[in-house]
Design a protein around this motif. Structure first.
Motif, PDB file in Angstrom:
ATOM      1  N   GLN A 232       3.931  -1.606   3.583  1.00  0.00           N
ATOM      2  CA  GLN A 232       3.116  -0.244   3.433  1.00  0.00           C
ATOM      3  C   GLN A 232       4.021   0.932   3.677  1.00  0.00           C
ATOM      4  OE1 GLN A 232       1.196  -0.354   7.621  1.00  0.00           O
ATOM      5  NE2 GLN A 232      -0.760  -1.654   6.848  1.00  0.00           N
ATOM      6  N   LEU A 233       4.009   1.633   2.435  1.00  0.00           N
ATOM      7  CA  LEU A 233       4.873   2.712   2.204  1.00  0.00           C
ATOM      8  C   LEU A 233       4.454   3.919   2.399  1.00  0.00           C
ATOM      9  CD1 LEU A 233       6.698   0.846  -0.624  1.00  0.00           C
ATOM     10  CD2 LEU A 233       7.328   0.744   1.583  1.00  0.00           C
ATOM     11  N   HIS A 234       5.061   5.024   2.859  1.00  0.00           N
ATOM     12  CA  HIS A 234       4.723   6.402   2.990  1.00  0.00           C
ATOM     13  C   HIS A 234       5.486   7.297   2.113  1.00  0.00           C
ATOM     14  CE1 HIS A 234       2.149   5.261   6.521  1.00  0.00           C
ATOM     15  NE2 HIS A 234       2.792   4.313   6.489  1.00  0.00           N
TER      16      HIS A 234
ATOM     17  N   SER B   7       0.752  -1.094   0.278  1.00  0.00           N
ATOM     18  CA  SER B   7      -0.069  -0.110   0.023  1.00  0.00           C
ATOM     19  C   SER B   7       0.769   1.338  -0.060  1.00  0.00           C
ATOM     20  CB  SER B   7      -0.910  -0.032   1.226  1.00  0.00           C
ATOM     21  OG  SER B   7      -1.828  -1.130   1.229  1.00  0.00           O
ATOM     22  N   LEU B   8       0.321   2.226  -0.486  1.00  0.00           N
ATOM     23  CA  LEU B   8       0.809   3.719  -0.601  1.00  0.00           C
ATOM     24  C   LEU B   8       0.255   4.346   0.217  1.00  0.00           C
ATOM     25  CD1 LEU B   8       1.976   4.062  -4.304  1.00  0.00           C
ATOM     26  CD2 LEU B   8       3.413   3.221  -2.436  1.00  0.00           C
ATOM     27  N   TYR B   9       0.858   5.371   1.204  1.00  0.00           N
ATOM     28  CA  TYR B   9       0.196   6.391   1.826  1.00  0.00           C
ATOM     29  C   TYR B   9       0.793   7.740   1.731  1.00  0.00           C
ATOM     30  CZ  TYR B   9      -1.700   2.239   4.050  1.00  0.00           C
ATOM     31  OH  TYR B   9      -2.070   0.960   4.760  1.00  0.00           O
ATOM     32  N   ALA B  10      -0.148   8.695   2.049  1.00  0.00           N
ATOM     33  CA  ALA B  10       0.491  10.318   1.899  1.00  0.00           C
ATOM     34  C   ALA B  10       0.012  11.010   3.121  1.00  0.00           C
ATOM     35  CB  ALA B  10       0.312  10.714   0.652  1.00  0.00           C
ATOM     36  N   ASN B  11       0.802  11.685   3.933  1.00  0.00           N
ATOM     37  CA  ASN B  11       0.363  12.413   5.084  1.00  0.00           C
ATOM     38  C   ASN B  11      -0.581  11.200   5.771  1.00  0.00           C
ATOM     39  OD1 ASN B  11       1.685  14.252   4.232  1.00  0.00           O
ATOM     40  ND2 ASN B  11      -0.364  15.567   3.570  1.00  0.00           N
ATOM     41  N   GLN B  12      -0.373  10.021   5.910  1.00  0.00           N
ATOM     42  CA  GLN B  12      -1.011   8.947   6.809  1.00  0.00           C
ATOM     43  C   GLN B  12      -2.518   8.379   6.185  1.00  0.00           C
ATOM     44  OE1 GLN B  12      -0.833   9.709  11.072  1.00  0.00           O
ATOM     45  NE2 GLN B  12       0.339  11.256  10.931  1.00  0.00           N
ATOM     46  N   LYS B  13      -2.801   8.954   5.118  1.00  0.00           N
ATOM     47  CA  LYS B  13      -3.836   8.495   4.558  1.00  0.00           C
ATOM     48  C   LYS B  13      -3.599   7.452   3.457  1.00  0.00           C
ATOM     49  CE  LYS B  13      -7.849  10.174   1.958  1.00  0.00           C
ATOM     50  NZ  LYS B  13      -8.396  11.188   1.318  1.00  0.00           N
ATOM     51  N   LEU B  14      -4.490   6.495   3.106  1.00  0.00           N
ATOM     52  CA  LEU B  14      -4.183   5.485   2.280  1.00  0.00           C
ATOM     53  C   LEU B  14      -4.581   6.239   0.848  1.00  0.00           C
ATOM     54  CD1 LEU B  14      -3.913   2.611   1.276  1.00  0.00           C
ATOM     55  CD2 LEU B  14      -6.457   2.544   1.392  1.00  0.00           C
ATOM     56  N   GLY B  15      -3.428   6.231  -0.030  1.00  0.00           N
ATOM     57  CA  GLY B  15      -3.709   6.701  -1.503  1.00  0.00           C
ATOM     58  C   GLY B  15      -3.761   5.509  -2.437  1.00  0.00           C
ATOM     59  N   GLU B  16      -3.198   4.377  -2.395  1.00  0.00           N
ATOM     60  CA  GLU B  16      -3.482   3.426  -3.054  1.00  0.00           C
ATOM     61  C   GLU B  16      -3.468   1.899  -2.515  1.00  0.00           C
ATOM     62  OE1 GLU B  16      -2.287   1.750  -7.592  1.00  0.00           O
ATOM     63  OE2 GLU B  16      -1.879   3.510  -7.055  1.00  0.00           O
ATOM     64  N   PHE B  17      -4.047   1.234  -2.435  1.00  0.00           N
ATOM     65  CA  PHE B  17      -4.158   0.096  -1.590  1.00  0.00           C
ATOM     66  C   PHE B  17      -3.014  -0.997  -1.754  1.00  0.00           C
ATOM     67  CE2 PHE B  17      -5.459  -4.233  -0.351  1.00  0.00           C
ATOM     68  CZ  PHE B  17      -5.108  -4.334   1.033  1.00  0.00           C
TER      69      PHE B  17
ATOM     70  N   ASN C 298     -11.588   9.126  -7.671  1.00  0.00           N
ATOM     71  CA  ASN C 298     -12.308   8.303  -6.771  1.00  0.00           C
ATOM     72  C   ASN C 298     -11.270   7.938  -5.654  1.00  0.00           C
ATOM     73  OD1 ASN C 298     -10.007   6.441  -7.789  1.00  0.00           O
ATOM     74  ND2 ASN C 298     -11.617   4.988  -8.284  1.00  0.00           N
ATOM     75  N   ARG C 299     -10.210   8.641  -5.492  1.00  0.00           N
ATOM     76  CA  ARG C 299      -9.223   8.418  -4.459  1.00  0.00           C
ATOM     77  C   ARG C 299      -8.885   7.429  -3.939  1.00  0.00           C
ATOM     78  NH1 ARG C 299      -8.121  13.817  -5.075  1.00  0.00           N
ATOM     79  NH2 ARG C 299      -6.963  13.701  -2.894  1.00  0.00           N
ATOM     80  N   GLN C 300      -8.753   6.528  -4.993  1.00  0.00           N
ATOM     81  CA  GLN C 300      -8.213   4.979  -4.668  1.00  0.00           C
ATOM     82  C   GLN C 300      -7.289   4.746  -5.463  1.00  0.00           C
ATOM     83  OE1 GLN C 300     -13.024   3.389  -4.289  1.00  0.00           O
ATOM     84  NE2 GLN C 300     -11.686   2.170  -5.238  1.00  0.00           N
ATOM     85  N   GLY C 301      -6.421   5.711  -6.033  1.00  0.00           N
ATOM     86  CA  GLY C 301      -5.273   5.348  -6.655  1.00  0.00           C
ATOM     87  C   GLY C 301      -4.720   6.743  -7.228  1.00  0.00           C
ATOM     88  N   TYR C 302      -3.533   6.433  -7.998  1.00  0.00           N
ATOM     89  CA  TYR C 302      -2.775   7.648  -8.561  1.00  0.00           C
ATOM     90  C   TYR C 302      -2.556   7.744  -9.737  1.00  0.00           C
ATOM     91  CZ  TYR C 302      -1.366   8.436  -3.579  1.00  0.00           C
ATOM     92  OH  TYR C 302      -1.453   8.580  -2.242  1.00  0.00           O
ATOM     93  N   LYS C 303      -2.453   9.084 -10.467  1.00  0.00           N
ATOM     94  CA  LYS C 303      -2.116   9.083 -12.236  1.00  0.00           C
ATOM     95  C   LYS C 303      -0.749   8.265 -12.303  1.00  0.00           C
ATOM     96  CE  LYS C 303      -4.787  13.406 -11.842  1.00  0.00           C
ATOM     97  NZ  LYS C 303      -4.851  14.803 -12.066  1.00  0.00           N
ATOM     98  N   SER C 304      -0.787   7.569 -13.401  1.00  0.00           N
ATOM     99  CA  SER C 304       0.295   6.630 -13.556  1.00  0.00           C
ATOM    100  C   SER C 304       1.386   7.643 -14.279  1.00  0.00           C
ATOM    101  CB  SER C 304      -0.312   5.626 -14.537  1.00  0.00           C
ATOM    102  OG  SER C 304      -0.706   5.863 -15.713  1.00  0.00           O
TER     103      SER C 304
ATOM    104  N   ASP D 299       2.445  10.422 -13.317  1.00  0.00           N
ATOM    105  CA  ASP D 299       2.995  11.444 -12.474  1.00  0.00           C
ATOM    106  C   ASP D 299       4.302  10.810 -12.204  1.00  0.00           C
ATOM    107  OD1 ASP D 299       3.685  12.678  -9.698  1.00  0.00           O
ATOM    108  OD2 ASP D 299       1.985  13.645 -10.427  1.00  0.00           O
ATOM    109  N   PRO D 300       5.432  11.589 -12.079  1.00  0.00           N
ATOM    110  CA  PRO D 300       6.981  11.251 -12.035  1.00  0.00           C
ATOM    111  C   PRO D 300       7.095  11.008 -10.848  1.00  0.00           C
ATOM    112  CG  PRO D 300       6.771  13.719 -12.312  1.00  0.00           C
ATOM    113  CD  PRO D 300       5.503  13.201 -12.697  1.00  0.00           C
ATOM    114  N   ARG D 301       6.409  11.122  -9.602  1.00  0.00           N
ATOM    115  CA  ARG D 301       6.361  10.864  -8.333  1.00  0.00           C
ATOM    116  C   ARG D 301       6.156   9.370  -8.163  1.00  0.00           C
ATOM    117  NH1 ARG D 301       2.903  15.501  -5.709  1.00  0.00           N
ATOM    118  NH2 ARG D 301       2.156  15.512  -7.865  1.00  0.00           N
ATOM    119  N   TYR D 302       4.961   8.916  -8.660  1.00  0.00           N
ATOM    120  CA  TYR D 302       4.426   7.553  -8.773  1.00  0.00           C
ATOM    121  C   TYR D 302       5.479   6.835  -9.487  1.00  0.00           C
ATOM    122  CZ  TYR D 302       0.823   4.057  -9.454  1.00  0.00           C
ATOM    123  OH  TYR D 302       0.082   2.772  -9.217  1.00  0.00           O
ATOM    124  N   ALA D 303       5.925   7.204 -10.736  1.00  0.00           N
ATOM    125  CA  ALA D 303       6.629   6.343 -11.450  1.00  0.00           C
ATOM    126  C   ALA D 303       8.008   6.046 -10.597  1.00  0.00           C
ATOM    127  CB  ALA D 303       6.972   7.070 -12.852  1.00  0.00           C
TER     128      ALA D 303
END
Length: 625
Positions: free
Chosen positions: A321-323, A292-302, A339-345, A347-351
């Motif tokens: 669990q990675l933050h 899972s990916l989290y940002a500011n302690q909130k789930l971003g992508e399970f 839908n707040r259940q994932g990230y844009k593929s 985005d360079p941060r995500y990549a």
């Protein structure tokens, strides 16, 4: 009179409401995030007969100060600067686009929103079908009440919910901890059903106690290290690795189009379960196998495992669990999906995160688990070997005791027949000895146990001929020979190798040469020009000759097997060139015949010839000539 107007096209609301979120826990995630941003200390999730209520003791919303009006502006950016990113308690805000309030509409057509801030008490019905001009029905002040909160706070009541919480509060807690793993005494979640209360106020440590391997990133997660069972103390540092935060330099443009250098920091942990047994989750639950990916302690992508993995069997053991707080840095573009259940593929941060996990983190933890499996097999093999030695020693003592007892008692019985033995019929003496043997017969059951524990097939080879040896091994398995019945020192499967610290000659000496058991081992000799260069291979040939062990020969052309091997028998012949080993159709048939013969001798149920030739064709090249 208070007037509540939702600032969104009603048609969009009707379309998004039922489909924006696909899981009750994602809905709860948004509502819990709103409570967190409101500086709540407690969130109450109350499962009633006809509704699910999420209530918090945060600062609530004031109608007079315009906070409710801001709440009803769906899609409005809530933070663009570092100052706007902090709450009064200095928490990093989780919300950003203001669409989380629509989450409850995925569960219910009508949602009651009740809030209190000081003396300001307000309430309205958030609906998929608002009145004309998006006016929402108000809730009279005398009908606004809270179930648990006595002071300021907000209550979201999802009436006649289309999703239901699991009946077991422990399951609900486990799933919520996957959404908010860093809850603590300062932010607690209370799960309430039928007056039964389950308080979630700490990380689910049971996950880590079930791991065989663990990598932590950052000091905040180093405390997880002692929770991993210390199954192999001498290899502890190979199985559990506390690491510093992973920092990746990244150039990005901010919201104003200006490029800056950022440090993408990855914190958290990743591990591998010891076993997957008993991990089948309910249909609506989150599975236990995820990254899972989290940002500011909130789930971003399970779960990014399907994206970073290679669909390998051992990936089912991975959990992590990675933050990455840079995902939610206010001055950078929002990268979350609607839908707040994932990230844009793209985005360079995500990549960058996916690349690190795929190439380093996942690969490392899988290697660590493979080591754990090898250590476990080695340990099991050593215990089995110790048991085998103990039974062998018991058999040795019993046979000695048997011989001593029979020699003494048989002598006494013969003496009892009379002094003039020459006149006693030979048959009477034989009968007397037979009776003593029957009365003093050793434990045949123990002998059978000793026999069954032994290896039954030895594949004698050199490492240079491993490819053909592997083919023989795979064909034996294909013909129902158990792997633990095969002794193959270069086998990729640890259970076929001699336990660490013991040599193959030592094993053969202890359990065959010195044994009172009559169980023999059948040797398969893989011979080639490499054979005479290997002292071990030559020694094994000599041992087979001395002990008269039955053997079969699988030869690689142009080498010719010599005495003391039984070179009078028809051996199988394999060719080898730059492309590797290959067989003619005739030699493929002979190969299968020999495998079937071995199985018949040792009473394994072999496959028919057609099935064996077909399977052999998947392991080695078969040519027409």
């Amino acid at each position: 009179m208070k007037k509540y107007k939702l600032n969104i096209d009603a048609r969009i609301l009707e379309l998004l409401g039922p489909s924006l979120y696909t899981n009750i826990y994602y809905v709860l995630a948004e509502l819990i995030a709103n409570a967190y941003d409101a500086d709540a200390d407690n969130v109450y999730i109350i499962a009633n007969k006809d509704d699910i209520t999420v209530e918090d003791d945060g600062h609530g919303m004031s109608y007079e100060r315009g906070e409710i009006d801001k709440y009803l502006k769906v899609g409005a950016i809530s933070r663009e600067s570092e100052e706007e990113s902090r709450t009064k308690k200095n928490r990093y805000k989780m919300g950003r686009k203001g669409v989380g309030k629509l989450a409850a509409l995925s569960v219910s057509e009508n949602v009651l929103v009740k809030t209190r801030s000081g003396k300001d008490i307000s309430g309205f019905v958030l609906s998929r079908h608002p009145q004309k001009n998006n006016i929402l029905d108000p809730i009279p002040a005398d009908e606004i009440s809270f179930q648990k909160v006595t002071g300021d706070g907000t209550s979201i009541v999802m009436q006649k919910p289309q999703y239901r919480l699991h009946a077991n509060s422990e399951v609900v807690a486990r799933n919520l901890l996957k959404i908010f793993p860093l809850v603590d005494a300062g932010f607690r979640i209370h799960i309430i059903r039928d007056n039964n209360i389950r308080v979630v106020d700490s990380f689910d440590k049971t996950i880590v106690t079930q791991l065989s391997a663990l990598i932590t990133l950052g000091k905040n997660f180093k405390s997880l290290v002692p929770l991993v069972p210390n199954a192999f103390p001498s290899h502890r540092s190979d199985l559990v690795k506390p690491m510093p935060i992973k920092a990746i330099p990244l150039a990005m443009k901010d919201n104003h189009g200006e490029e800056h250098e950022y440090s993408l920091k990855i914190k958290g942990w990743i591990g591998a379960y010891t076993s997957t047994r008993g991990r089948k989750a309910e249909m609506t639950d989150f599975p236990d196998n995820f990254i899972s990916l989290y940002a500011n302690q909130k789930l971003g992508e399970f779960n990014i495992l399907p994206v970073v993995g290679q669909n390998k069997l051992n990936e089912v053991y991975v959990v992590g669990q990675l933050h990455v707080d840079l995902f939610e840095l206010s001055e950078l573009p929002d990268m979350a999906l609607s839908n707040r259940q994932g990230y844009k593929s793209d985005d360079p941060r995500y990549a960058a995160v996916l690349d690190f996990v795929r190439k380093e983190l996942l690969a490392d933890v899988l290697k660590m688990r493979d080591l754990f499996v090898d250590l476990k097999k080695t340990d099991k093999g050593k215990r089995k070997l110790e048991l085998q030695k103990a039974k062998e020693e018991r058999l040795r003592r019993q046979v000695k005791r048997y011989r001593d007892q029979v020699s003494k008692s048989a002598t006494q019985r013969i003496v009892g027949l009379g002094r003039n033995l020459s006149k006693i019929p030979r048959r009477a003496i034989e009968r007397a000895i037979a009776e003593e043997i029957n009365e003093n017969n050793p434990d045949i059951g123990l002998k059978r146990e000793v026999d069954e524990m032994k290896k039954r097939i030895l594949i004698s080879q050199t490492y240079g001929d491993k490819s053909l040896s592997d083919t023989i091994y795979q064909m034996l398995l294909h013909n129902n020979v158990p792997a633990d019945h095969i002794l193959y020192t270069n086998c990729d499967d640890q259970q076929c190798r001699i336990p660490e610290g013991m040599h193959v000659y030592e094993y053969l000496r202890d359990f065959f040469m010195r044994s009172y058991s009559t169980q023999k081992i059948l040797a398969i000799f893989v011979t080639s020009k490499n054979t005479k260069k290997s002292w071990g291979a030559v020694a094994e040939v000599g041992a087979a000759w001395i002990t008269h062990i039955d053997h079969k020969i699988f030869n690689i052309h142009p080498f010719r097997p010599e005495h003391p091997l039984d070179n009078a028998q028809t051996w199988h012949s394999t060719n080898r060139d730059k492309e590797g080993c290959w067989m003619s159709k005739l030699n493929a048939d002979i190969f299968c015949q020999k495998i079937e013969s071995i199985c018949d001798v040792l009473e394994y149920q072999s496959k028919d010839r057609a099935a064996n030739v077909a399977h052999l064709g998947t392991l080695i090249t078969i040519r027409d000539t």
